[in-house]
Write a protein that holds these residues in place. Structure first.
Motif, short mmCIF file in Angstrom:
data_model
loop_
_atom_site.label_atom_id
_atom_site.label_comp_id
_atom_site.label_asym_id
_atom_site.label_seq_id
_atom_site.Cartn_x
_atom_site.Cartn_y
_atom_site.Cartn_z
N THR A 177 -4.71 -7.84 -4.36
CA THR A 177 -5.38 -6.61 -3.93
C THR A 177 -4.48 -5.77 -3.03
OG1 THR A 177 -6.37 -7.53 -1.92
CG2 THR A 177 -7.58 -7.85 -3.98
N LYS A 178 -4.72 -4.48 -3.07
CA LYS A 178 -3.96 -3.56 -2.21
C LYS A 178 -4.22 -3.88 -0.74
CE LYS A 178 -2.95 1.37 -1.68
NZ LYS A 178 -3.24 2.74 -2.20
N THR A 179 -5.45 -4.27 -0.43
CA THR A 179 -5.79 -4.61 0.96
C THR A 179 -4.97 -5.80 1.44
OG1 THR A 179 -8.05 -3.78 0.70
CG2 THR A 179 -7.66 -5.34 2.49
N ASP A 180 -4.83 -6.84 0.60
CA ASP A 180 -4.05 -8.01 0.99
C ASP A 180 -2.59 -7.64 1.24
OD1 ASP A 180 -6.25 -9.63 0.82
OD2 ASP A 180 -5.72 -10.52 -1.11
N LEU A 181 -2.05 -6.79 0.38
CA LEU A 181 -0.65 -6.37 0.53
C LEU A 181 -0.46 -5.55 1.81
CD1 LEU A 181 2.23 -6.19 -0.47
CD2 LEU A 181 1.52 -4.36 -2.03
N ILE A 182 -1.37 -4.62 2.05
CA ILE A 182 -1.28 -3.79 3.26
C ILE A 182 -1.42 -4.65 4.51
CG2 ILE A 182 -2.52 -2.04 4.60
CD1 ILE A 182 -2.98 -0.54 1.97
N ASN A 183 -2.33 -5.61 4.49
CA ASN A 183 -2.50 -6.49 5.65
C ASN A 183 -1.21 -7.25 5.96
OD1 ASN A 183 -5.14 -5.71 6.03
ND2 ASN A 183 -6.02 -7.48 4.97
N ALA A 184 -0.53 -7.71 4.91
CA ALA A 184 0.73 -8.44 5.12
C ALA A 184 1.79 -7.53 5.72
CB ALA A 184 1.22 -9.01 3.79
N ILE A 185 1.85 -6.29 5.26
CA ILE A 185 2.83 -5.35 5.79
C ILE A 185 2.51 -4.96 7.23
CG2 ILE A 185 3.78 -3.01 5.53
CD1 ILE A 185 3.37 -3.42 2.47
N GLU A 186 1.24 -4.70 7.50
CA GLU A 186 0.84 -4.33 8.85
C GLU A 186 1.17 -5.44 9.85
OE1 GLU A 186 -0.52 -1.57 10.36
OE2 GLU A 186 0.05 -0.56 8.50
N LYS A 187 0.97 -6.67 9.43
CA LYS A 187 1.23 -7.81 10.31
C LYS A 187 2.71 -7.96 10.65
CE LYS A 187 1.00 -12.10 8.73
NZ LYS A 187 0.45 -13.37 8.20
N ASN A 188 3.57 -7.49 9.74
CA ASN A 188 5.00 -7.79 9.88
C ASN A 188 5.91 -6.58 10.09
OD1 ASN A 188 5.30 -10.84 9.22
ND2 ASN A 188 3.94 -10.09 7.61
N LYS A 189 5.39 -5.38 9.95
CA LYS A 189 6.27 -4.20 9.90
C LYS A 189 7.09 -3.99 11.16
CE LYS A 189 2.72 -0.90 11.38
NZ LYS A 189 1.87 0.25 11.00
N SER A 190 6.58 -4.42 12.30
CA SER A 190 7.33 -4.21 13.55
C SER A 190 8.38 -5.29 13.78
CB SER A 190 6.36 -4.17 14.74
OG SER A 190 5.66 -5.40 14.85
N SER A 191 8.36 -6.35 12.96
CA SER A 191 9.28 -7.47 13.17
C SER A 191 10.44 -7.49 12.19
CB SER A 191 8.51 -8.80 13.06
OG SER A 191 7.46 -8.85 14.01
N TYR A 192 10.41 -6.60 11.19
CA TYR A 192 11.43 -6.63 10.14
C TYR A 192 11.98 -5.23 9.90
CZ TYR A 192 9.89 -11.37 9.25
OH TYR A 192 9.58 -12.70 9.39
N ASP A 193 13.19 -5.20 9.34
CA ASP A 193 13.84 -3.93 9.01
C ASP A 193 13.54 -3.49 7.58
OD1 ASP A 193 15.33 -3.74 11.53
OD2 ASP A 193 16.46 -5.45 10.75
N VAL A 194 13.36 -4.47 6.70
CA VAL A 194 13.16 -4.20 5.27
C VAL A 194 12.17 -5.23 4.73
CG1 VAL A 194 14.24 -4.03 2.99
CG2 VAL A 194 15.53 -3.35 5.02
N ILE A 195 11.33 -4.79 3.79
CA ILE A 195 10.45 -5.72 3.07
C ILE A 195 10.86 -5.69 1.60
CG2 ILE A 195 8.09 -6.17 2.29
CD1 ILE A 195 7.12 -5.00 4.96
N ILE A 196 11.09 -6.87 1.04
CA ILE A 196 11.35 -6.98 -0.40
C ILE A 196 10.12 -7.64 -1.03
CG2 ILE A 196 12.77 -8.01 -2.21
CD1 ILE A 196 15.15 -7.87 -0.35
N HIS A 197 9.49 -6.91 -1.94
CA HIS A 197 8.29 -7.40 -2.61
C HIS A 197 8.66 -7.82 -4.02
CE1 HIS A 197 3.87 -6.59 -4.01
NE2 HIS A 197 4.22 -7.86 -4.11
N LEU A 198 8.63 -9.11 -4.27
CA LEU A 198 8.94 -9.66 -5.59
C LEU A 198 7.65 -9.86 -6.36
CD1 LEU A 198 11.12 -10.90 -7.50
CD2 LEU A 198 10.60 -13.11 -6.44
N THR A 199 7.51 -9.15 -7.47
CA THR A 199 6.27 -9.22 -8.24
C THR A 199 6.48 -9.98 -9.55
OG1 THR A 199 6.58 -7.23 -9.61
CG2 THR A 199 5.72 -6.91 -7.37
N MET A 200 5.36 -10.43 -10.11
CA MET A 200 5.42 -10.97 -11.46
C MET A 200 5.66 -9.83 -12.44
SD MET A 200 1.38 -11.73 -12.27
CE MET A 200 1.69 -12.41 -13.90
#
Length: 206
Positions: free
Chosen positions: A67-90
């Motif tokens: 879900t979009k909500t799950d993905l956004i929650n993961a980003i919100e939780k981590n965005k201040s701690s990382y410089d880049v997010i790599i999202h590997l999808t199926m």
């Protein structure tokens, strides 16, 4: 300066946490729908529990997109701690909704945190194989641009073959229609499904 990278991916990897062995990762759970009821893997509803029901109760089971909500929650939780997010999808061919959600969220966070979406062109252990190579590149201190370039090569050279006992599993998972399933059972087709990174479509070999 080395950038701190978070990996986000789904839990359809065919890998244990010990095999992954990487701390900077968020693994999102795919919803599994069995006879209209939603499950997500946990201590009670393990992968074995879900597979046993699928095999022995002849239920219809399908996965839905993360879900979009799950993905956004993961980003919100981590965005201040990382410089880049790599999202590997199926593979977007197997779940177009998952990749569309990933692209939508990437646009939503433009100017906040860079998100790189990588279509693995795989499912299950194929995604897991691509993930392990991604982790290798990060641990080798490769730059973000170099990681993107090398991941394109890795994805296009990753191949997965799945042998199924009959066409019933493809039918009950919604991949083929009832007519094809019945015909396959009559002539006793044992399919091999191939996901080849450089092929535009999954291949079913009878």
């Amino acid at each position: 300066m080395k950038k701190k990278i978070l990996i986000v991916t789904g839990d359809n990897l065919g890998l244990s946490n010990e095999q992954i062995g990487y701390n900077d990762i968020e693994i999102l759970k795919f919803p599994v729908i069995i006879d209209g009821e939603e499950f997500r893997e946990n201590e009670e509803h393990t992968a074995k529990y879900l597979m046993d029901r699928f095999k022995h109760e002849k239920v219809v089971a399908k996965t839905q997109a993360i879900t979009k909500t799950d993905l956004i929650n993961a980003i919100e939780k981590n965005k201040s701690s990382y410089d880049v997010i790599i999202h590997l999808t199926m593979s977007h061919k197997m779940s177009s909704a998952t990749f569309q959600i990933a692209e939508s969220v990437k646009k939503q966070y433009e100017g906040i945190i860079p998100i790189i979406n990588i279509d693995s062109k795989q499912v299950t252990s194929g995604v897991g194989a691509v993930l392990l190579r991604l982790i290798d590149l990060i641990e080798e201190n490769k730059g973000v641009e170099e990681i993107e370039n090398e991941m394109n090569l890795i994805v296009n050279n990753t191949f997965l073959f799945l042998a199924l006992p009959d066409l019933g599993f493809l039918y009950r998972g919604g991949r083929i229609g009832k007519a094809k399933s019945l015909l396959g059972s009559i002539i006793k087709i044992i399919p091999v499904v191939g996901l080849l990174g450089n092929e535009p479509e999954p291949i079913i070999i009878p």
